[in-house]
Design a protein around this motif. Structure first.
Motif, PDB file in Angstrom:
ATOM      1  N   GLY A  52      47.139  44.036  38.155  1.00  0.00           N
ATOM      2  CA  GLY A  52      48.129  44.961  38.666  1.00  0.00           C
ATOM      3  C   GLY A  52      47.638  46.371  38.926  1.00  0.00           C
ATOM      4  N   GLY A  53      46.371  46.651  38.700  1.00  0.00           N
ATOM      5  CA  GLY A  53      45.839  47.988  38.930  1.00  0.00           C
ATOM      6  C   GLY A  53      45.197  48.089  40.311  1.00  0.00           C
ATOM      7  N   HIS A  54      44.493  49.177  40.521  1.00  0.00           N
ATOM      8  CA  HIS A  54      43.856  49.410  41.812  1.00  0.00           C
ATOM      9  C   HIS A  54      42.337  49.455  41.707  1.00  0.00           C
ATOM     10  N   ALA A  55      41.788  49.168  40.544  1.00  0.00           N
ATOM     11  CA  ALA A  55      40.342  49.123  40.373  1.00  0.00           C
ATOM     12  C   ALA A  55      39.788  47.866  41.046  1.00  0.00           C
ATOM     13  N   PRO A  56      38.517  47.869  41.423  1.00  0.00           N
ATOM     14  CA  PRO A  56      37.937  46.729  42.154  1.00  0.00           C
ATOM     15  C   PRO A  56      38.070  45.388  41.433  1.00  0.00           C
ATOM     16  N   LEU A  57      38.016  45.363  40.105  1.00  0.00           N
ATOM     17  CA  LEU A  57      38.093  44.094  39.383  1.00  0.00           C
ATOM     18  C   LEU A  57      39.483  43.777  38.845  1.00  0.00           C
ATOM     19  N   ASP A  58      40.490  44.532  39.253  1.00  0.00           N
ATOM     20  CA  ASP A  58      41.850  44.252  38.801  1.00  0.00           C
ATOM     21  C   ASP A  58      42.498  43.101  39.547  1.00  0.00           C
ATOM     22  N   ASP A  59      41.937  42.689  40.656  1.00  0.00           N
ATOM     23  CA  ASP A  59      42.425  41.542  41.419  1.00  0.00           C
ATOM     24  C   ASP A  59      41.180  40.752  41.828  1.00  0.00           C
ATOM     25  N   LEU A  60      40.938  39.630  41.153  1.00  0.00           N
ATOM     26  CA  LEU A  60      39.671  38.925  41.308  1.00  0.00           C
ATOM     27  C   LEU A  60      39.903  37.441  41.513  1.00  0.00           C
ATOM     28  N   ALA A  61      39.104  36.822  42.364  1.00  0.00           N
ATOM     29  CA  ALA A  61      39.125  35.371  42.567  1.00  0.00           C
ATOM     30  C   ALA A  61      37.710  34.843  42.406  1.00  0.00           C
ATOM     31  N   LEU A  62      37.564  33.828  41.591  1.00  0.00           N
ATOM     32  CA  LEU A  62      36.291  33.144  41.380  1.00  0.00           C
ATOM     33  C   LEU A  62      36.483  31.700  41.811  1.00  0.00           C
ATOM     34  N   TYR A  63      35.593  31.196  42.659  1.00  0.00           N
ATOM     35  CA  TYR A  63      35.765  29.828  43.142  1.00  0.00           C
ATOM     36  C   TYR A  63      34.429  29.250  43.568  1.00  0.00           C
ATOM     37  N   GLY A  64      34.381  27.930  43.572  1.00  0.00           N
ATOM     38  CA  GLY A  64      33.167  27.260  43.993  1.00  0.00           C
ATOM     39  C   GLY A  64      33.025  25.899  43.361  1.00  0.00           C
ATOM     40  N   PRO A  65      31.906  25.240  43.649  1.00  0.00           N
ATOM     41  CA  PRO A  65      31.674  23.895  43.133  1.00  0.00           C
ATOM     42  C   PRO A  65      31.373  23.909  41.638  1.00  0.00           C
ATOM     43  N   ILE A  66      31.702  22.809  40.988  1.00  0.00           N
ATOM     44  CA  ILE A  66      31.408  22.650  39.568  1.00  0.00           C
ATOM     45  C   ILE A  66      30.715  21.317  39.350  1.00  0.00           C
ATOM     46  N   LEU A  67      29.885  21.260  38.326  1.00  0.00           N
ATOM     47  CA  LEU A  67      29.227  20.036  37.903  1.00  0.00           C
ATOM     48  C   LEU A  67      29.274  20.020  36.396  1.00  0.00           C
ATOM     49  N   GLY A  68      29.765  18.930  35.831  1.00  0.00           N
ATOM     50  CA  GLY A  68      29.860  18.842  34.383  1.00  0.00           C
ATOM     51  C   GLY A  68      29.441  17.473  33.879  1.00  0.00           C
TER      52      GLY A  68
END
Length: 73
Positions: A52-68
């Motif tokens: 909810g803030g305005h700093a660069p990391l206050d709204d973040l999306a992480l995505y990609g392939p996974i292997l487990g």
């Protein structure tokens, strides 16, 4: 969901808040079972959060392939 011949589909999703305004993730994968004690999964995951803030990391999306790999004992 079982597909046969050792293959199955995995799916997971959740939504939360806690210290953030909103946190959510979605995961989809194909799993292969090698034996009763070893399986592997290959898929894709999306994780997003909003503080909810305005700093660069206050709204973040992480995505990609996974292997487990899972070992059961």
């Amino acid at each position: 969901m079982e597909l046969g011949d050792g293959f199955s589909l995995l799916g997971y999703a959740d939504i939360g808040a806690g210290n953030s305004d909103l946190t959510w993730q979605v995961l989809g994968a194909v799993e292969y079972t090698f034996s009763n004690s070893v399986s592997a999964a290959l898929g894709y995951r999306y994780l997003g959060y909003d503080f909810g803030g305005h700093a660069p990391l206050d709204d973040l999306a992480l995505y990609g392939p996974i292997l487990g790999v899972t070992f059961r004992f």
